[in-house]
Design an enzyme around this catalytic site. Structure first.
Site, PDB file in Angstrom:
ATOM      1  N   GLY A 197     -17.730  -2.357   6.800  1.00 27.61           N
ATOM      2  CA  GLY A 197     -16.351  -2.631   7.358  1.00 27.61           C
ATOM      3  C   GLY A 197     -15.379  -1.416   7.331  1.00 27.61           C
ATOM      4  O   GLY A 197     -15.627  -0.258   7.696  1.00 27.61           O
ATOM      5  N   GLN A 200     -15.232   2.561   5.725  1.00 29.41           N
ATOM      6  CA  GLN A 200     -15.723   3.767   6.354  1.00 29.41           C
ATOM      7  C   GLN A 200     -14.912   4.916   6.045  1.00 29.41           C
ATOM      8  O   GLN A 200     -15.075   5.994   6.533  1.00 29.41           O
ATOM      9  CB  GLN A 200     -16.479   3.649   7.788  1.00 29.41           C
ATOM     10  CG  GLN A 200     -15.528   3.253   8.864  1.00 29.41           C
ATOM     11  CD  GLN A 200     -15.939   3.157  10.040  1.00 29.41           C
ATOM     12  OE1 GLN A 200     -16.696   3.989  10.506  1.00 29.41           O
ATOM     13  NE2 GLN A 200     -15.482   2.296  10.838  1.00 29.41           N
ATOM     14  N   THR A 201     -13.629   4.433   6.140  1.00 27.31           N
ATOM     15  CA  THR A 201     -12.343   5.180   6.414  1.00 27.31           C
ATOM     16  C   THR A 201     -12.296   6.651   5.464  1.00 27.31           C
ATOM     17  O   THR A 201     -12.247   7.735   6.047  1.00 27.31           O
ATOM     18  CB  THR A 201     -11.070   4.674   6.289  1.00 27.31           C
ATOM     19  OG1 THR A 201     -10.910   3.893   5.147  1.00 27.31           O
ATOM     20  CG2 THR A 201     -10.597   3.909   7.627  1.00 27.31           C
ATOM     21  N   TYR A 232       7.491   3.889 -18.191  1.00 26.25           N
ATOM     22  CA  TYR A 232       6.614   3.474 -19.295  1.00 26.25           C
ATOM     23  C   TYR A 232       7.278   2.900 -20.524  1.00 26.25           C
ATOM     24  O   TYR A 232       6.872   1.969 -21.222  1.00 26.25           O
ATOM     25  CB  TYR A 232       6.013   4.585 -19.829  1.00 26.25           C
ATOM     26  CG  TYR A 232       4.616   4.928 -19.081  1.00 26.25           C
ATOM     27  CD1 TYR A 232       3.533   4.573 -19.191  1.00 26.25           C
ATOM     28  CD2 TYR A 232       5.066   5.972 -18.122  1.00 26.25           C
ATOM     29  CE1 TYR A 232       2.514   4.607 -18.678  1.00 26.25           C
ATOM     30  CE2 TYR A 232       3.887   6.517 -17.151  1.00 26.25           C
ATOM     31  CZ  TYR A 232       2.567   5.742 -17.354  1.00 26.25           C
ATOM     32  OH  TYR A 232       1.451   6.132 -16.594  1.00 26.25           O
ATOM     33  N   GLU A 287       0.012  12.291 -15.393  1.00 23.86           N
ATOM     34  CA  GLU A 287       0.463  12.457 -14.363  1.00 23.86           C
ATOM     35  C   GLU A 287       1.687  13.433 -13.862  1.00 23.86           C
ATOM     36  O   GLU A 287       1.680  13.859 -12.735  1.00 23.86           O
ATOM     37  CB  GLU A 287       1.410  11.036 -14.120  1.00 23.86           C
ATOM     38  CG  GLU A 287       0.602   9.831 -13.953  1.00 23.86           C
ATOM     39  CD  GLU A 287       1.000   8.451 -14.720  1.00 23.86           C
ATOM     40  OE1 GLU A 287       2.178   8.277 -15.074  1.00 23.86           O
ATOM     41  OE2 GLU A 287       0.170   7.585 -14.862  1.00 23.86           O
TER      42      GLU A 287
END
Length: 404
Positions: A276, A279-280, A95, A137
């Site tokens: 396409g 869908q995963t 950062y 984070e």
């Protein structure tokens, strides 16, 4: 602490950011990569080449300036960015580098308009945002390590199986090279995979949705081979996985991340809508529901060009036969004679064709696919009376969609 006057100075830059935000972020990235070329190993240079990352950052900076009075309204966007940063192993020290180049870019792009007062205001505002991001984070890193099989940073994984799912899509089964376990994840999340590209002399990370249910032993990603991108970074990792990475090879993997996931605590119906390769992440959600013998009503809506490129077609048919509450609806651009059966439709995904078959009471709708696909499905669902709170979507690549 940012002062009232500094907030006013930040808000005064909103018109400039609206008109010249992309010019600013483009200058910023060029400057940063010139002075800190090592960061090219962290950023997706395909998105840099396409301009997607510059647009995404410009939108984020604008949103922050517009909401400087109450940045908490950006919590959802900040959370999404935090997950992406964890998957790229972004650390607090990064950062400082970004902030230095961002402030220098504001000064260089605005010229005389970048007064000492304005730069000081943006310095305080940026530090406020950096503190927020690093706090978020660090919690994500801590939570990841606390899981059984969890880790942070890059971990070597063995490719133990490659399975072709269609003419374009291949699944990769990834096992820890150290023989340990893998951390569980929420169905719908992704991992980052990092490979070295000799033609660029860089490491490049890419995010891939996990396409199976959590199992503690391996991760499965299902990757589409891109066409016509041999001279462009975008698609290079996917194509290298298909063409160069073989069973027994090692790839580097960051831990699961992402804020798009199935709410496993609910018992209400779910409708999965994909286009396409989108869908995963929904496959992971579906496998989770079927493997846990959930009795939630499930509707699967998927669109692709034809059955040759339709991955997981047969496993889906098997799941539908085994799971009494699952109903599928498949849209192909063109139907051959073999596919002119119940549950298959010609054309793009049109929810209006399904009507009550896809409109389930109290259902949650999960959408994934290209940006235009998501926009259409969101608009159509809204027109059918579905509230925005019940619609969840994942946009591949840098987040540029704003739907409401």
């Amino acid at each position: 602490m940012i002062t009232t006057k500094q907030k006013e100075l930040i808000k005064a830059t909103v018109p400039v950011l609206r008109e010249h935000g992309v010019a600013l972020t483009t200058h910023f990235y060029n400057r940063m990569f010139t002075h800190n070329p090592e960061l090219k190993n962290v950023f997706n240079m395909g998105n840099q080449g396409s301009g997607k990352q510059q647009l995404s950052l410009a939108m984020a900076v604008l949103a922050y300036a517009e909401n400087i009075e109450d940045p908490s309204v950006l919590l959802a966007a900040v959370t999404k960015i935090g997950h992406k940063h964890m998957s790229l192993d972004i650390r607090p020290e990064h950062y400082g580098i970004v902030g230095r180049h961002l402030l220098a870019s504001i000064s260089e792009v605005l010229g005389d308009g970048a007064t000492a007062e304005l730069l000081a205001a943006w310095a305080v505002a940026y530090q406020q945002l950096a503190d927020l991001m690093t706090g978020l984070e660090m919690k994500l890193y801590s939570d990841s390590v606390a899981k059984e099989g969890g880790w942070t940073g890059w971990r070597p994984f063995l490719v133990k199986q490659k399975k072709q799912e269609s003419e374009e899509i291949t699944s990769f089964y990834l096992y820890p090279a150290d023989g340990g376990k893998v951390a569980d994840f929420l169905p719908g999340q992704y991992i980052s995979v990092r490979l070295f590209l000799p033609e660029m002399n860089l490491f490049q990370p890419r995010q891939y949705s996990l396409s199976s249910a959590p199992n503690g032993a391996y991760y499965r990603i299902s990757v589409k081979k891109e066409k016509g991108t041999t001279k462009h970074p975008n698609g290079m990792i996917s194509n290298r996985l298909h063409d160069a990475v073989q069973v027994g090879d090692v790839v580097e993997v960051a831990p699961p991340a992402g804020d798009f996931f199935l709410n496993t605590g609910k018992q209400t119906p779910v409708v999965f809508i994909s286009g396409g390769i989108g869908q995963t992440p929904l496959l992971s959600m579906l496998e989770y529901l079927t493997s846990t013998n959930s009795d939630r009503e499930i509707v699967w809506v998927h669109g692709c060009r034809n059955r040759k490129v339709h991955a997981f077609r047969e496993p889906l048919t098997t799941l539908e036969a085994q799971h009494g509450t699952l109903k599928k609806h498949i849209f192909y651009d063109s139907l051959d004679e073999e596919m002119q059966v119940e549950g298959y439709y010609e054309g793009i995904v049109e929810l209006d064709k399904l009507k009550e078959q896809a409109m389930l009471r109290d259902a949650d709708y999960y959408i994934c696919g290209p940006a235009a696909f998501i926009k259409k499905q969101f608009k159509d669902l809204s027109a059918m009376g579905v509230s925005g709170e019940a619609i969840h979507y994942e946009e591949f690549g840098p987040a540029n969609l704003v739907l409401s």
